[in-house]
Design a protein around this motif. Sequence first.
Motif, PDB file in Angstrom:
ATOM      1  N   THR A 102       0.848  -1.191   0.000  1.00 21.97           N
ATOM      2  CA  THR A 102       0.000   0.000   0.000  1.00 21.97           C
ATOM      3  C   THR A 102       0.883   1.241   0.000  1.00 21.97           C
ATOM      4  O   THR A 102       1.924   1.269   0.664  1.00 21.97           O
ATOM      5  CB  THR A 102      -0.930   0.023   1.225  1.00 21.97           C
ATOM      6  N   GLN A 103       0.492   2.243  -0.756  1.00 18.59           N
ATOM      7  CA  GLN A 103       1.233   3.506  -0.859  1.00 18.59           C
ATOM      8  C   GLN A 103       2.721   3.249  -1.127  1.00 18.59           C
ATOM      9  O   GLN A 103       3.581   3.966  -0.609  1.00 18.59           O
ATOM     10  CB  GLN A 103       1.063   4.345   0.411  1.00 18.59           C
ATOM     11  N   SER A 104       3.027   2.234  -1.937  1.00 21.87           N
ATOM     12  CA  SER A 104       4.428   1.880  -2.144  1.00 21.87           C
ATOM     13  C   SER A 104       4.698   1.559  -3.608  1.00 21.87           C
ATOM     14  O   SER A 104       3.777   1.479  -4.428  1.00 21.87           O
ATOM     15  CB  SER A 104       4.800   0.669  -1.288  1.00 21.87           C
ATOM     16  N   GLY A 105       5.950   1.339  -3.916  1.00 22.17           N
ATOM     17  CA  GLY A 105       6.360   0.904  -5.242  1.00 22.17           C
ATOM     18  C   GLY A 105       7.002  -0.463  -5.179  1.00 22.17           C
ATOM     19  O   GLY A 105       8.045  -0.690  -5.794  1.00 22.17           O
ATOM     20  N   LEU A 106       6.389  -1.384  -4.451  1.00 29.95           N
ATOM     21  CA  LEU A 106       6.970  -2.713  -4.245  1.00 29.95           C
ATOM     22  C   LEU A 106       6.252  -3.808  -5.017  1.00 29.95           C
ATOM     23  O   LEU A 106       6.641  -4.972  -4.915  1.00 29.95           O
ATOM     24  CB  LEU A 106       6.981  -3.050  -2.749  1.00 29.95           C
ATOM     25  N   GLY A 107       5.228  -3.475  -5.768  1.00 31.22           N
ATOM     26  CA  GLY A 107       4.531  -4.485  -6.543  1.00 31.22           C
ATOM     27  C   GLY A 107       3.307  -3.900  -7.216  1.00 31.22           C
ATOM     28  O   GLY A 107       2.845  -2.814  -6.869  1.00 31.22           O
ATOM     29  N   ILE A 108       2.793  -4.642  -8.189  1.00 29.85           N
ATOM     30  CA  ILE A 108       1.553  -4.272  -8.873  1.00 29.85           C
ATOM     31  C   ILE A 108       0.490  -5.286  -8.474  1.00 29.85           C
ATOM     32  O   ILE A 108       0.605  -6.480  -8.785  1.00 29.85           O
ATOM     33  CB  ILE A 108       1.734  -4.268 -10.401  1.00 29.85           C
ATOM     34  N   VAL A 109      -0.530  -4.834  -7.778  1.00 28.01           N
ATOM     35  CA  VAL A 109      -1.592  -5.733  -7.323  1.00 28.01           C
ATOM     36  C   VAL A 109      -2.546  -5.997  -8.491  1.00 28.01           C
ATOM     37  O   VAL A 109      -3.119  -5.064  -9.063  1.00 28.01           O
ATOM     38  CB  VAL A 109      -2.339  -5.135  -6.122  1.00 28.01           C
ATOM     39  N   THR A 110      -2.691  -7.264  -8.840  1.00 31.20           N
ATOM     40  CA  THR A 110      -3.515  -7.659  -9.990  1.00 31.20           C
ATOM     41  C   THR A 110      -4.873  -8.210  -9.581  1.00 31.20           C
ATOM     42  O   THR A 110      -5.797  -8.232 -10.388  1.00 31.20           O
ATOM     43  CB  THR A 110      -2.778  -8.703 -10.832  1.00 31.20           C
ATOM     44  N   LYS A 111      -4.987  -8.675  -8.331  1.00 32.25           N
ATOM     45  CA  LYS A 111      -6.269  -9.132  -7.789  1.00 32.25           C
ATOM     46  C   LYS A 111      -6.322  -8.733  -6.325  1.00 32.25           C
ATOM     47  O   LYS A 111      -5.306  -8.760  -5.614  1.00 32.25           O
ATOM     48  CB  LYS A 111      -6.429 -10.656  -7.904  1.00 32.25           C
ATOM     49  N   LEU A 112      -7.521  -8.379  -5.865  1.00 29.73           N
ATOM     50  CA  LEU A 112      -7.708  -7.975  -4.472  1.00 29.73           C
ATOM     51  C   LEU A 112      -9.016  -8.536  -3.957  1.00 29.73           C
ATOM     52  O   LEU A 112     -10.056  -8.420  -4.607  1.00 29.73           O
ATOM     53  CB  LEU A 112      -7.736  -6.447  -4.346  1.00 29.73           C
ATOM     54  N   GLY A 113      -8.965  -9.157  -2.784  1.00 28.43           N
ATOM     55  CA  GLY A 113     -10.185  -9.581  -2.110  1.00 28.43           C
ATOM     56  C   GLY A 113     -10.690  -8.486  -1.198  1.00 28.43           C
ATOM     57  O   GLY A 113      -9.906  -7.789  -0.546  1.00 28.43           O
ATOM     58  N   MET A 114     -12.004  -8.310  -1.150  1.00 33.13           N
ATOM     59  CA  MET A 114     -12.622  -7.324  -0.258  1.00 33.13           C
ATOM     60  C   MET A 114     -13.821  -7.963   0.428  1.00 33.13           C
ATOM     61  O   MET A 114     -14.546  -8.771  -0.159  1.00 33.13           O
ATOM     62  CB  MET A 114     -13.103  -6.095  -1.045  1.00 33.13           C
ATOM     63  N   TRP A 115     -14.030  -7.586   1.680  1.00 31.40           N
ATOM     64  CA  TRP A 115     -15.231  -8.004   2.385  1.00 31.40           C
ATOM     65  C   TRP A 115     -16.375  -7.055   2.052  1.00 31.40           C
ATOM     66  O   TRP A 115     -16.191  -5.831   1.950  1.00 31.40           O
ATOM     67  CB  TRP A 115     -14.995  -8.013   3.888  1.00 31.40           C
ATOM     68  N   LEU A 116     -17.546  -7.621   1.883  1.00 28.75           N
ATOM     69  CA  LEU A 116     -18.770  -6.860   1.646  1.00 28.75           C
ATOM     70  C   LEU A 116     -19.630  -6.901   2.907  1.00 28.75           C
ATOM     71  O   LEU A 116     -19.505  -7.808   3.733  1.00 28.75           O
ATOM     72  CB  LEU A 116     -19.534  -7.436   0.455  1.00 28.75           C
ATOM     73  N   MET A 117     -20.501  -5.939   3.033  1.00 27.67           N
ATOM     74  CA  MET A 117     -21.314  -5.822   4.243  1.00 27.67           C
ATOM     75  C   MET A 117     -22.664  -6.514   4.028  1.00 27.67           C
ATOM     76  O   MET A 117     -23.406  -6.156   3.113  1.00 27.67           O
ATOM     77  CB  MET A 117     -21.539  -4.336   4.568  1.00 27.67           C
ATOM     78  N   PRO A 118     -22.986  -7.508   4.840  1.00 28.58           N
ATOM     79  CA  PRO A 118     -24.327  -8.100   4.727  1.00 28.58           C
ATOM     80  C   PRO A 118     -25.393  -7.054   5.001  1.00 28.58           C
ATOM     81  O   PRO A 118     -25.204  -6.162   5.844  1.00 28.58           O
ATOM     82  CB  PRO A 118     -24.324  -9.186   5.805  1.00 28.58           C
ATOM     83  N   ASN A 119     -26.487  -7.127   4.293  1.00 25.60           N
ATOM     84  CA  ASN A 119     -27.597  -6.202   4.539  1.00 25.60           C
ATOM     85  C   ASN A 119     -27.947  -6.241   6.027  1.00 25.60           C
ATOM     86  O   ASN A 119     -28.279  -7.294   6.566  1.00 25.60           O
ATOM     87  CB  ASN A 119     -28.805  -6.627   3.690  1.00 25.60           C
ATOM     88  N   PRO A 120     -27.880  -5.099   6.716  1.00 27.69           N
ATOM     89  CA  PRO A 120     -28.078  -5.107   8.172  1.00 27.69           C
ATOM     90  C   PRO A 120     -29.531  -5.227   8.601  1.00 27.69           C
ATOM     91  O   PRO A 120     -29.801  -5.302   9.809  1.00 27.69           O
ATOM     92  CB  PRO A 120     -27.488  -3.768   8.598  1.00 27.69           C
ATOM     93  N   GLY A 121     -30.457  -5.181   7.643  1.00 30.79           N
ATOM     94  CA  GLY A 121     -31.862  -5.320   8.004  1.00 30.79           C
ATOM     95  C   GLY A 121     -32.571  -4.009   8.263  1.00 30.79           C
ATOM     96  O   GLY A 121     -33.714  -3.994   8.735  1.00 30.79           O
ATOM     97  N   GLY A 122     -31.928  -2.919   7.913  1.00 31.94           N
ATOM     98  CA  GLY A 122     -32.531  -1.608   8.078  1.00 31.94           C
ATOM     99  C   GLY A 122     -31.464  -0.544   8.149  1.00 31.94           C
ATOM    100  O   GLY A 122     -30.302  -0.832   8.461  1.00 31.94           O
TER     101      GLY A 122
END
Length: 589
Positions: free
Chosen positions: A283-303
Amino acid sequence: METIHTIQSKLADFKVDKAAHVEDAPTLEIDKTPLQLPPNTDLAKFRQFMIKVFATCGQENAYVVNSKEEHLKDGWYLEQSKTYDMHHLFSERTSFVASAVVCPCDVPQVQAIVRLANEFKIPIWPISIGRNIGYGGAAPRVTGSVVVDMGKNMNKVLNVDLDAASCLLEPGVTYTDLYNYLVEHKLEDKLWIDVPDLGGGSVLGNCLDRGVGYTPYGDHFMMHCGMEIVLPNGELVRTGMGAMPDPTRPGYDPSKPPHEQPGNDSWQLFNYGFGPYLDGIFTQSGLGIVTKLGMWLMPNPGGFEAYMVSFEKESDLEAAIEVIRPLRLQNLLPNVPTMRSIIMDAACLASRKELVSHQGRLTEEDYLKIGKKFDLGRWNFYGAVYGPDAIREVNLKVIKDAFLTIPGARFRLKEDLKEPSILHIRHNTLQGIPTYDELKWLDWIDNGVHLFFAPIARVSGEQAMKQFNISKAIVEEAGLDFIGTFTVGMREMHHIVSILFNSKDDSQRSRALNAIRKLIDICAANGWGEYRTHLALMDQIAGTYNFNNNSLMRLNESIKNAVDPNGIMAPGKSGIWPSCYDKEKWVLN
């Protein structure tokens, strides 16, 4: 930048689809001469490099930056420049200019480009989409670098796991793309995304710059899980559980190329895997090129229910922040809330010349008039509660009662306000629906462009008031209007000051740059450091993180030189210079 009416018409007419964030490459001839050559590279060497780039990616996926008229156009947010900073800080437009842009189609092409960069010792500057506006956009720190546009062709949502509430993305997937994917697959009522103020940025790119959004999942790096990265030597790695092959996964075949092998079933579930945790160094660096990233999504909280609290006086900021801190720590404020200055809100609804008849510093009378017109306070707090009706009702009462202990504070829900209002916009943002409405604050002045100044401090009323007073005084001393917001994390707050200036006024541009340089030094003297910044300021800010004779910088440089000995990947990013560069000649102060 156009006036607000033109921006509004552009937003209305612009079709947000894949074409919105790609730039069709013109027909290329190998004899084109770039406006700026890479350092230590003559034209013959550059052309040899580009011949191999064209052979790797196809002529339609690369172009030489050879024309000011064609390639150094300012554009606007949804038609952004890929070749330089369209909110440029230097009037001559010769700094932070790319020599070429290349748009790989897949991971092997990214690896091939990186290996070519090593072969020819030509610096590359990876971008996801290039909409990091206010921080330099797509521009490279080293003039003449080759921009690697990861988002033009690598823009797929690779997987959404409903049961795990996670996704796997390529660099070109925008917040709007991901939201539309959920809608198209009828998942939007089950899974929410977290969005920043504008929906056109790369999900991957914002995470790698450690950006924030405004739902309970607003810390984007905290909510990532697993990366695939091309290292500066061209090698491919996967972090966390992604480093473990999983023979149980459908399509598993060890004879396939590494980038085609399915990820471990837990890759997007458990961040750490085994051994040292490395994701942060990408992150914020020049140490690699990220080609895929996993992210968590938020379950619908019900309101869900968004609300705002307005405060009559500028000095109410101190008391309001003191109310916020315990509520945030107790998670009674579950999302990432914001405390916004009156002009931040008003600028989304009208231009300065529509509201103020004079030039120069805004007066108390001006603020009162603007507040009355748009039913705004001097500070306006936006938050949300989540969950079933019974939970929201109790939480709203606790929050409302706490804020109304401040004399003159007003608590409103969306139905209490007429449209257009900022609460109607935040109602979408706070439930993960991308918008572009807040782009309009750039039209507070004609030809508006901006710098972001973003210091960090504890959630303290005293510190908030001190930061605000310092920032406002320096911005107004430069002849500009203070536009700012406090974004409140769990235990800290980002104070985002938007230094807005006229791109066609060289004097304003110079004053804006001088103001932010002064702010950096004064804030450092108070122990406040920036978490993110513009290209031109990276060296200065890196220099403020100087504990123990700059031991952190020495560590960063050691890692950089070990992983990227030829210094080809994003040299100068975050003030980190490889040993093959004469740092004293490249540092900007």
